[in-house]
Design a protein around this motif. Structure first.
Motif, PDB file in Angstrom:
ATOM      1  N   THR A   1      18.035  43.042 -14.134  1.00 44.81           N
ATOM      2  CA  THR A   1      17.312  42.156 -15.144  1.00 44.81           C
ATOM      3  C   THR A   1      18.021  41.037 -15.993  1.00 44.81           C
ATOM      4  O   THR A   1      19.282  41.123 -16.064  1.00 44.81           O
ATOM      5  CB  THR A   1      16.781  43.012 -16.177  1.00 44.81           C
ATOM      6  OG1 THR A   1      15.878  44.013 -15.944  1.00 44.81           O
ATOM      7  CG2 THR A   1      16.036  42.145 -17.417  1.00 44.81           C
TER       8      THR A   1
ATOM      9  N   SER B   1       4.642  38.488 -17.770  1.00 44.88           N
ATOM     10  CA  SER B   1       5.498  38.011 -16.413  1.00 44.88           C
ATOM     11  C   SER B   1       5.172  36.539 -16.390  1.00 44.88           C
ATOM     12  O   SER B   1       5.300  35.756 -15.315  1.00 44.88           O
ATOM     13  CB  SER B   1       4.884  38.739 -15.103  1.00 44.88           C
ATOM     14  OG  SER B   1       5.191  40.029 -15.001  1.00 44.88           O
TER      15      SER B   1
ATOM     16  N   HIS C   1       7.159  34.727 -11.580  1.00 48.10           N
ATOM     17  CA  HIS C   1       8.113  35.723 -11.719  1.00 48.10           C
ATOM     18  C   HIS C   1       7.124  36.857 -11.224  1.00 48.10           C
ATOM     19  O   HIS C   1       5.941  37.178 -11.750  1.00 48.10           O
ATOM     20  CB  HIS C   1       8.588  35.933 -13.175  1.00 48.10           C
ATOM     21  CG  HIS C   1       9.669  35.169 -13.466  1.00 48.10           C
ATOM     22  ND1 HIS C   1      11.004  35.085 -12.788  1.00 48.10           N
ATOM     23  CD2 HIS C   1       9.991  33.912 -14.187  1.00 48.10           C
ATOM     24  CE1 HIS C   1      11.619  34.229 -13.210  1.00 48.10           C
ATOM     25  NE2 HIS C   1      11.331  33.305 -14.091  1.00 48.10           N
ATOM     26  N   LYS C   2       7.835  37.863 -10.766  1.00 52.19           N
ATOM     27  CA  LYS C   2       7.056  39.304 -10.394  1.00 52.19           C
ATOM     28  C   LYS C   2       7.128  40.346 -11.410  1.00 52.19           C
ATOM     29  O   LYS C   2       6.611  41.412 -11.277  1.00 52.19           O
ATOM     30  CB  LYS C   2       7.660  39.992  -9.068  1.00 52.19           C
ATOM     31  CG  LYS C   2       8.023  38.826  -7.902  1.00 52.19           C
ATOM     32  CD  LYS C   2       6.910  38.484  -6.910  1.00 52.19           C
ATOM     33  CE  LYS C   2       6.995  37.950  -5.785  1.00 52.19           C
ATOM     34  NZ  LYS C   2       7.387  36.490  -6.001  1.00 52.19           N
ATOM     35  N   ASP C   3       7.735  40.034 -12.544  1.00 50.71           N
ATOM     36  CA  ASP C   3       8.143  40.911 -13.443  1.00 50.71           C
ATOM     37  C   ASP C   3       8.271  40.237 -14.830  1.00 50.71           C
ATOM     38  O   ASP C   3       8.258  39.049 -14.764  1.00 50.71           O
ATOM     39  CB  ASP C   3       9.338  42.123 -13.319  1.00 50.71           C
ATOM     40  CG  ASP C   3       9.140  43.396 -13.872  1.00 50.71           C
ATOM     41  OD1 ASP C   3       8.304  43.397 -14.818  1.00 50.71           O
ATOM     42  OD2 ASP C   3       9.725  44.316 -13.289  1.00 50.71           O
TER      43      ASP C   3
ATOM     44  N   SER D   1      14.274  36.739 -15.611  1.00 51.39           N
ATOM     45  CA  SER D   1      13.072  37.845 -15.457  1.00 51.39           C
ATOM     46  C   SER D   1      13.638  39.038 -14.914  1.00 51.39           C
ATOM     47  O   SER D   1      15.020  39.280 -14.709  1.00 51.39           O
ATOM     48  CB  SER D   1      12.181  37.517 -14.503  1.00 51.39           C
ATOM     49  OG  SER D   1      11.347  38.444 -14.109  1.00 51.39           O
TER      50      SER D   1
ATOM     51  N   ASP E   1      12.740  40.415 -12.571  1.00 49.22           N
ATOM     52  CA  ASP E   1      12.795  40.606 -11.274  1.00 49.22           C
ATOM     53  C   ASP E   1      13.840  40.139 -10.719  1.00 49.22           C
ATOM     54  O   ASP E   1      14.148  39.777  -9.467  1.00 49.22           O
ATOM     55  CB  ASP E   1      11.526  39.750 -10.729  1.00 49.22           C
ATOM     56  CG  ASP E   1      11.598  38.144 -11.061  1.00 49.22           C
ATOM     57  OD1 ASP E   1      12.528  37.899 -11.499  1.00 49.22           O
ATOM     58  OD2 ASP E   1      10.671  37.636 -10.917  1.00 49.22           O
TER      59      ASP E   1
END
Length: 405
Positions: free
Chosen positions: A105, A41, A60-62, A80, A82
């Protein structure tokens, strides 16, 4: 690989800092920075200067699936899992603006060569185009029927190419927003696609272990390489247009000589899959990333002859390739330009051709400059005319109001 000679690519340095597989790498224009994205991430900005600390950008969360520097190097875009795209300023503060680009994604982000537009590709099966300034959504291309892995602008910005898990590579006209052609000859999914620096052909990396080069004017297959023993994840053209570097799950990087249509080098560096690869803007370096969480920087070395040409064309502000011998004509004639070290006799002739070509290009560039200036003068005049017209209309309005009153 043979024993390393002076012309073989060499591992310059490697960067450790990611905590999961590296997904994407890209150099800034001046080669002072290298950006990488990872499944951890994070986005890392590595300094190519010794003893300079790397920046780790968290936001970014992912997983970060893709990164790219803007042409000027003042921004880095990242996409990302996210579903968002972030535009970062690659400095200590690491400030970023974020926008929700897709409903799934984001696999790919790419700046147009003028730095004004951004194209994104996603698992939501769409390709979208945005303005970089204020991240305004412009339009969507939605004919793919499966995840879109990659989307790229052509060097002149007129075309967009996209690669999807629907096993097609699609070519789009940016102005009309229509799909001009679908290349369907892939035996598997297409992980990565990119334009040749001349804009005349594209290369695609597939899960069927192949690399294919297509002509986008004739829409026909030019070259087909089966050099990897596993899925090909990524590829990058050398700015001269003469070489292609590829990265594969077989853990190797391979350098292909496009003029001779053959494998030039196989590089072993990563433990496990090599996930991404990219040449620097001048082609003197290339970077690779892998599932081993490492980012490696390689010195190209083999392109000494091409390197001077790339610099020359870059200095003259031209995107025309002095060293591009046209894959097409070569394939049509069946002629193979053998680049043996003993062929010095042809060297002078080539140099003469190169210099006359350079003169012609300079002349063309000069003409283009004149045209650009003419257009800007016309634009200024048009603006003045519009202002005067506006003034006239306003005055007319006032006169009418006075008469009414």
């Amino acid at each position: 690989m043979a024993a390393a000679g002076p012309e073989d690519p060499s591992l310059e340095r490697h960067f450790k800092g990611h905590r999961d597989a590296v997904t994407s790498v890209d150099f800034s224009l001046n080669k002072k920075q290298l950006a990488s994205g990872s499944m951890d991430s994070c986005l890392m900005i590595w300094s190519m200067r010794p003893q300079m600390r790397a920046y780790r950008f968290v936001g970014h969360k992912d997983a970060v699936m893709c990164v790219q520097f803007s042409p000027s190097g003042h921004l880095v875009a990242s996409g990302s899992r996210d579903k968002t795209v972030r535009l970062w300023v690659p400095s200590v503060k690491g400030e970023s603006t974020v926008f929700r680009a897709h409903t799934a994604t984001v696999r790919s982000v790419h700046f147009s060569s003028d730095g004004q537009s951004l194209v994104t590709a996603s698992d939501d099966k769409t390709v979208k185009v945005w303005t970089v300034h204020r991240q305004k959504f412009l339009f969507s291309l939605s004919q793919h029927i499966n995840w879109v892995r990659c989307a790229r602008f052509s060097p002149d910005g007129r075309l967009i190419v996209s690669a999807s898990d629907d096993k097609t590579v699609k070519l789009w006209d940016k102005t009309s927003r229509e799909c001009i052609h679908s290349f369907c000859e892939h035996g598997g999914f297409v992980n990565h696609v990119d334009f040749h620096p001349s804009g005349t052909c594209i290369a695609a990396a597939g899960t069927d272990n192949t690399v294919k080069v297509w002509d986008v004017r004739m829409n026909r297959l030019l070259q087909h390489y089966q050099v990897h023993s596993a899925v090909v994840n990524s590829l990058s053209f050398h700015p001269s247009g003469n070489y292609l570097v590829t990265a594969s799950n077989d853990s190797t990087l391979k350098i292909l000589d496009l003029l001779e249509g053959r494998l030039l080098y196989t590089l072993h560096g990563h433990q496990g899959p090599a996930t991404c690869v990219a040449f620097s803007r001048a082609g003197d370096f290339f970077a690779s990333g892998g599932s081993d969480e490492q980012v490696m920087v390689w010195k190209t070395n083999f392109d000494a002859a091409d390197y001077g040409e790339v610099l020359k064309t870059q200095k003259s502000g031209s995107s025309v390739d002095g060293t591009y011998h046209s894959l097409l004509s070569e394939m049509d004639c069946g002629v193979h330009l053998k680049k043996t070290k003993t062929q010095d006799s042809g060297r002078n002739q080539e140099q003469q051709q190169d210099s006359s070509l350079a003169t012609t290009l300079e002349h063309i560039m000069g003409q283009l400059d004149v045209l650009t200036q003419t257009v800007s003068i016309l634009e200024q005049r048009l603006t003045l005319t519009e202002d005067k017209l506006k003034e006239c209309l306003e005055n007319q309005q006032k006169i009418i109001q006075n008469k009414v009153n």
